[in-house]
Design an enzyme around this catalytic site. Structure first.
Site, short mmCIF file in Angstrom:
data_model
loop_
_atom_site.label_atom_id
_atom_site.label_comp_id
_atom_site.label_asym_id
_atom_site.label_seq_id
_atom_site.Cartn_x
_atom_site.Cartn_y
_atom_site.Cartn_z
N GLY A 1 -7.49 6.32 20.08
CA GLY A 1 -7.38 5.29 19.05
C GLY A 1 -5.99 4.71 18.91
O GLY A 1 -5.64 4.19 17.85
N HIS B 1 3.62 1.24 21.41
CA HIS B 1 5.03 1.67 21.44
C HIS B 1 4.96 3.10 20.96
O HIS B 1 4.58 3.34 19.80
CB HIS B 1 5.84 0.75 20.51
CG HIS B 1 7.28 1.11 20.34
ND1 HIS B 1 8.28 0.14 20.30
CD2 HIS B 1 7.90 2.29 20.17
CE1 HIS B 1 9.46 0.74 20.11
NE2 HIS B 1 9.24 2.04 20.02
N ASP C 1 3.88 5.08 7.06
CA ASP C 1 2.74 4.38 7.63
C ASP C 1 2.15 3.46 6.58
O ASP C 1 1.97 3.83 5.42
CB ASP C 1 1.68 5.38 8.13
CG ASP C 1 0.70 4.73 9.08
OD1 ASP C 1 0.71 5.06 10.27
OD2 ASP C 1 -0.09 3.87 8.63
N CYS D 1 9.01 -2.72 17.66
CA CYS D 1 10.30 -3.29 18.09
C CYS D 1 10.80 -4.27 17.02
O CYS D 1 12.01 -4.33 16.74
CB CYS D 1 10.16 -4.00 19.43
SG CYS D 1 10.06 -2.86 20.83
N HIS E 1 4.85 6.58 19.38
CA HIS E 1 5.30 6.99 18.06
C HIS E 1 4.61 8.30 17.69
O HIS E 1 3.54 8.62 18.21
CB HIS E 1 4.97 5.92 17.01
CG HIS E 1 3.55 5.49 17.03
ND1 HIS E 1 3.06 4.59 17.96
CD2 HIS E 1 2.49 5.86 16.28
CE1 HIS E 1 1.77 4.41 17.76
NE2 HIS E 1 1.39 5.17 16.74
N THR F 1 -3.31 2.19 18.64
CA THR F 1 -3.40 0.75 18.32
C THR F 1 -2.07 0.04 18.47
O THR F 1 -2.03 -1.17 18.62
CB THR F 1 -3.89 0.54 16.87
OG1 THR F 1 -3.01 1.22 15.97
CG2 THR F 1 -5.31 1.05 16.69
N CYS G 1 5.84 -6.73 19.95
CA CYS G 1 5.60 -5.34 19.54
C CYS G 1 6.07 -5.16 18.10
O CYS G 1 7.24 -5.40 17.78
CB CYS G 1 6.34 -4.38 20.45
SG CYS G 1 6.32 -2.68 19.84
P1 AMP Z 1 -1.76 4.52 16.43
O1 AMP Z 1 -3.17 4.24 16.05
O2 AMP Z 1 -1.48 5.95 16.79
O3 AMP Z 1 -1.24 3.55 17.47
O4 AMP Z 1 -0.92 4.32 15.09
C1 AMP Z 1 -0.43 3.09 14.66
C2 AMP Z 1 -0.09 3.27 13.22
O5 AMP Z 1 0.81 2.24 12.84
C3 AMP Z 1 -1.29 3.17 12.28
O6 AMP Z 1 -1.40 4.40 11.53
C4 AMP Z 1 -0.96 1.98 11.38
O7 AMP Z 1 -1.37 2.19 10.05
C5 AMP Z 1 0.56 1.91 11.51
N1 AMP Z 1 1.15 0.60 11.27
C6 AMP Z 1 0.76 -0.58 11.80
N2 AMP Z 1 1.58 -1.56 11.37
C7 AMP Z 1 2.50 -1.00 10.56
C8 AMP Z 1 3.59 -1.48 9.81
N3 AMP Z 1 3.93 -2.78 9.78
N4 AMP Z 1 4.32 -0.61 9.07
C9 AMP Z 1 3.99 0.71 9.07
N5 AMP Z 1 2.97 1.23 9.76
C10 AMP Z 1 2.23 0.39 10.50
ZN ZN Z 2 8.07 -1.79 20.95
#
Ligand code: AMP
Ligand code: ZN
Length: 114
Positions: A91, A96, A29, A6, A98, A93, A3
């Site tokens: 959507g 975890h 982000d 994590c 957030h 992705t 993850c």
């Molecule tokens: P969701 O689509 O709601 O699951 O949002 C996941 C978010 O995590 C997306 O807006 C990605 O741009 C962001 N994301 C993915 N990897 C990272 C990372 N390493 N650092 C910061 N944000 C990330």
């Molecule tokens: Zn996690």
């Protein structure tokens, strides 16, 4: 567990934590959808609201209530929007839970019917 949040929590993947306490941490982000786009990430790993324990819910409430106190640091003074994507249609992705924090510009309400 594989993850990304994590791994960021544990420092395995480097990411600047703009704020951190026992309940959560806040990062930028990596792919911003607004002038200011942060993620508020509970420290404990769970995927969905429906997976929350009573303890998680109390921790999450404390975390939410901390956001206004971060207004100056994060530049939220003009207002902000919180979004939690849950599952495929939304959507999600990263599995975890957030909270997206969008700010820094007038935020149009999304036109979802395409
Ligand atoms: P969701 O689509 O709601 O699951 O949002 C996941 C978010 O995590 C997306 O807006 C990605 O741009 C962001 N994301 C993915 N990897 C990272 C990372 N390493 N650092 C910061 N944000 C990330
Ligand atoms: Zn996690």
């Amino acid at each position: 567990m594989d993850c990304i949040f994590c791994k960021i929590r544990d420092g395995v993947i480097p990411s600047e934590k703009l704020y951190e306490d026992d309940d959560m941490f806040v990062i930028r982000d990596i792919d911003p959808k607004a002038a200011k786009h942060y993620l508020m990430i509970p420290k404990r790993h769970y995927k969905l609201i429906s997976d929350m324990t009573d303890e998680d819910a109390a921790s999450f409430a404390r975390a939410l209530r901390k956001i206004p106190a971060l207004s100056d640091k994060l530049g939220l003074g003009g207002g902000y929007r919180l979004i939690i994507n849950q599952g495929d249609d939304a959507g999600q992705t990263v599995f975890h839970l957030h909270v997206h924090i969008l700010a820094g510009q007038p935020l149009d309400f999304p036109d979802l019917k395409k």
